[in-house]
Every structure is written in structure tokens, then in C-alpha cells.
Design a protein around this motif. Structure first.
Motif, mmCIF file in Angstrom:
data_model
loop_
_atom_site.group_PDB
_atom_site.id
_atom_site.type_symbol
_atom_site.label_atom_id
_atom_site.label_comp_id
_atom_site.label_asym_id
_atom_site.label_seq_id
_atom_site.Cartn_x
_atom_site.Cartn_y
_atom_site.Cartn_z
ATOM 1 N N CYS A 26 0.834 -1.214 0.000
ATOM 2 C CA CYS A 26 0.000 0.000 0.000
ATOM 3 C C CYS A 26 0.864 1.258 0.000
ATOM 4 N N GLU A 27 1.902 1.266 0.833
ATOM 5 C CA GLU A 27 2.759 2.453 0.929
ATOM 6 C C GLU A 27 3.605 2.647 -0.324
ATOM 7 N N SER A 28 4.115 1.541 -0.881
ATOM 8 C CA SER A 28 5.010 1.640 -2.033
ATOM 9 C C SER A 28 4.275 1.895 -3.337
ATOM 10 N N ARG A 29 3.070 1.322 -3.479
ATOM 11 C CA ARG A 29 2.342 1.418 -4.737
ATOM 12 C C ARG A 29 1.207 2.440 -4.694
ATOM 13 N N GLY A 30 1.014 3.092 -3.548
ATOM 14 C CA GLY A 30 -0.041 4.098 -3.447
ATOM 15 C C GLY A 30 -1.433 3.497 -3.541
ATOM 16 N N ILE A 31 -1.631 2.346 -2.891
ATOM 17 C CA ILE A 31 -2.914 1.644 -2.941
ATOM 18 C C ILE A 31 -3.599 1.740 -1.582
ATOM 19 N N ASP A 32 -4.909 1.935 -1.581
ATOM 20 C CA ASP A 32 -5.673 1.948 -0.335
ATOM 21 C C ASP A 32 -6.129 0.528 -0.005
ATOM 22 N N TYR A 33 -5.976 0.141 1.245
ATOM 23 C CA TYR A 33 -6.398 -1.191 1.667
ATOM 24 C C TYR A 33 -7.914 -1.219 1.812
ATOM 25 N N SER A 34 -8.546 -2.214 1.202
ATOM 26 C CA SER A 34 -10.011 -2.276 1.203
ATOM 27 C C SER A 34 -10.549 -3.564 1.827
ATOM 28 N N GLY A 35 -9.667 -4.400 2.395
ATOM 29 C CA GLY A 35 -10.118 -5.657 2.964
ATOM 30 C C GLY A 35 -10.430 -5.540 4.444
ATOM 31 N N SER A 36 -10.798 -6.666 5.045
ATOM 32 C CA SER A 36 -11.051 -6.709 6.479
ATOM 33 C C SER A 36 -9.725 -6.891 7.211
ATOM 34 N N ASP A 37 -9.756 -6.711 8.521
ATOM 35 C CA ASP A 37 -8.524 -6.760 9.296
ATOM 36 C C ASP A 37 -8.165 -8.159 9.788
ATOM 37 N N LEU B 233 -7.390 -12.436 9.487
ATOM 38 C CA LEU B 233 -6.421 -13.232 8.736
ATOM 39 C C LEU B 233 -6.897 -13.505 7.315
ATOM 40 N N LEU B 234 -8.163 -13.879 7.171
ATOM 41 C CA LEU B 234 -8.698 -14.175 5.840
ATOM 42 C C LEU B 234 -8.697 -12.937 4.959
ATOM 43 N N GLY B 235 -8.996 -11.803 5.551
ATOM 44 C CA GLY B 235 -9.054 -10.563 4.779
ATOM 45 C C GLY B 235 -7.710 -10.159 4.202
ATOM 46 N N VAL B 236 -6.668 -10.203 5.024
ATOM 47 C CA VAL B 236 -5.348 -9.786 4.527
ATOM 48 C C VAL B 236 -4.788 -10.809 3.534
ATOM 49 N N ALA B 237 -5.077 -12.105 3.762
ATOM 50 C CA ALA B 237 -4.613 -13.128 2.817
ATOM 51 C C ALA B 237 -5.299 -12.965 1.472
ATOM 52 N N ARG B 238 -6.589 -12.715 1.489
ATOM 53 C CA ARG B 238 -7.347 -12.538 0.247
ATOM 54 C C ARG B 238 -6.875 -11.289 -0.494
ATOM 55 N N TRP B 239 -6.595 -10.213 0.249
ATOM 56 C CA TRP B 239 -6.146 -8.976 -0.387
ATOM 57 C C TRP B 239 -4.789 -9.179 -1.062
ATOM 58 N N LEU B 240 -3.867 -9.869 -0.402
ATOM 59 C CA LEU B 240 -2.561 -10.131 -1.004
ATOM 60 C C LEU B 240 -2.683 -10.997 -2.247
#
Length: 203
Positions: A67-78, A80-87
């Protein structure tokens, strides 16, 4: 390979939830607490809870970097499943992020630590996910990458310099600067025993 790992995390998370809630069925001894009627198992499996937390922290660190390097806003849940799915959905952005070559090693290590604490059959003598190891065997890696992957895949530590010696001795082959990871794993098995000098002689 990383995508495959990320897509298996939902199943892993379910197993972790089961393990976390039944401390008395997992492991040897476990952690006990005292109450009026004597020692009782803790209401959660501390090891499973800790492993899940570390996996979440590992995934979150890569999400934050992307998010910081590519200028992307995180839109998933906080969770474990949310961050794994977002990645999983942003794996191309991850691959274009500086430092992303460390993601596979870090995430693999955290995932395997989770498998280690799950209620596996007693005869299972390795903590590395067998399916993950099988998938890894056909990957092409440099000597440095192979060195970093040994422990996450449940194999003994191995220096890149040793891999170079194997190449010079004709023990393994290299194509385009990379090795087949399975060839290296076969020469560095999980059950290797002996002193450092004895092991080097075998290699």
C-alpha cells in the motif's frame, strides 16, 4: 507458489480456530492453570493462537508495504482471511514492490509454523506442509534463494556456498543461473544426522 499458499490460508485458519479452542486435545502436556479443583487445561491453545497472530502480522506487514510503495488503499477486512485474500488479489503489485523477494520465505515460514501446532496425526514427524513441499520441488531458484527456503520447508540449514560446491562436483545441474529446488532438497534431507564435518563429507 505464493498464490497457492495464500489460497490455502482459509482452510488453515479454520484448522487453527479448532486447535485454538481445544487445548486438551493438542500437544504433549500443554499449559495448565490452577483453580479450586486443581490443574486444568487453559481454555485456548496458546501455541496455535500465537502462530495465528504471527501469520497475521507477517501478511499485514506485506500488505502495508504494498500500500505504501504502490499508493494503494487497503479495502479488505482486518482479520487473517481478509489480509490473505487482499494479497492474493494484489500479488502482481506485491511482485513489483521493492523487497518482495523476501515475501515467499517469510510467509512460508509463518504458514508452516501454524501447521506445526495443528492437531496432526502422531506419526507425522515433520512440521512442513507436505503439499507445500511438493509444490516447491519444481521451482527454479538461485543458490541464495534455496538457502533461505531450507528451514521454511522443514529441511536443515544449507549455505549457498555448499550448493555451489555441489555444482562444481557435478552433483547437481544449473540452467540459466537457477537450480531445480527438488534436486537441492534431495541432497539436504530432513533426517540428515551427524557433525558439521560429517555432513559436509556426505554432501
Amino acid at each position: 507458489m505464493l498464490v497457492s499458499i495464500l489460497r490455502r490460508i482459509p482452510g488453515l485458519a479454520e484448522e487453527l480456530a479448532i486447535t485454538t479452542s481445544r487445548q486438551d486435545h493438542v500437544g504433549r502436556g500443554g499449559i495448565k492453570v490452577r483453580n479450586g479443583s486443581g490443574e486444568q487445561p487453559m481454555p485456548i491453545h496458546v501455541g496455535a493462537s500465537s502462530a495465528a497472530h504471527e501469520l497475521h502480522a507477517e501478511l499485514t506487514s506485506w500488505v502495508r508495504l504494498v500500500c505504501e510503495s504502490r499508493g494503494i488503499d487497503y479495502s479488505g477486512s482486518d482479520d487473517l482471511l481478509g489480509v490473505a485474500r487482499w494479497l492474493d488479489q494484489h500479488v502482481v503489485s506485491l511482485s513489483m514492490t521493492e523487497g518482495s523477494e523476501e515475501a515467499l520465505v517469510g510467509i512460508t515460514r509463518a504458514v508452516n509454523q501454524c501447521w506445526r501446532v495443528i492437531d496432526l496425526p502422531a506419526e507425522n514427524d515433520t512440521w512442513a506442509d507436505p503439499e507445500l513441499v511438493n509444490q516447491a520441488r519444481e521451482q527454479r531458484v538461485t543458490a541464495i534463494e534455496a538457502e533461505r527456503l531450507m528451514e521454511p520447508l522443514g529441511h536443515p540449514r544449507l549455505k549457498a556456498a555448499v550448493i555451489s560446491k555441489w555444482l562444481a562436483r557435478g552433483k547437481i545441474t544449473r540452467e540459466g543461473g537457477t537450480y531445480r529446488l527438488g534436486d537441492i532438497l534431495d541432497r539436504n534431507p530432513r533426517n540428515i544426522i551427524g557433525s558439521a564435518d560429517e555432513i559436509e563429507m556426505l554432501r
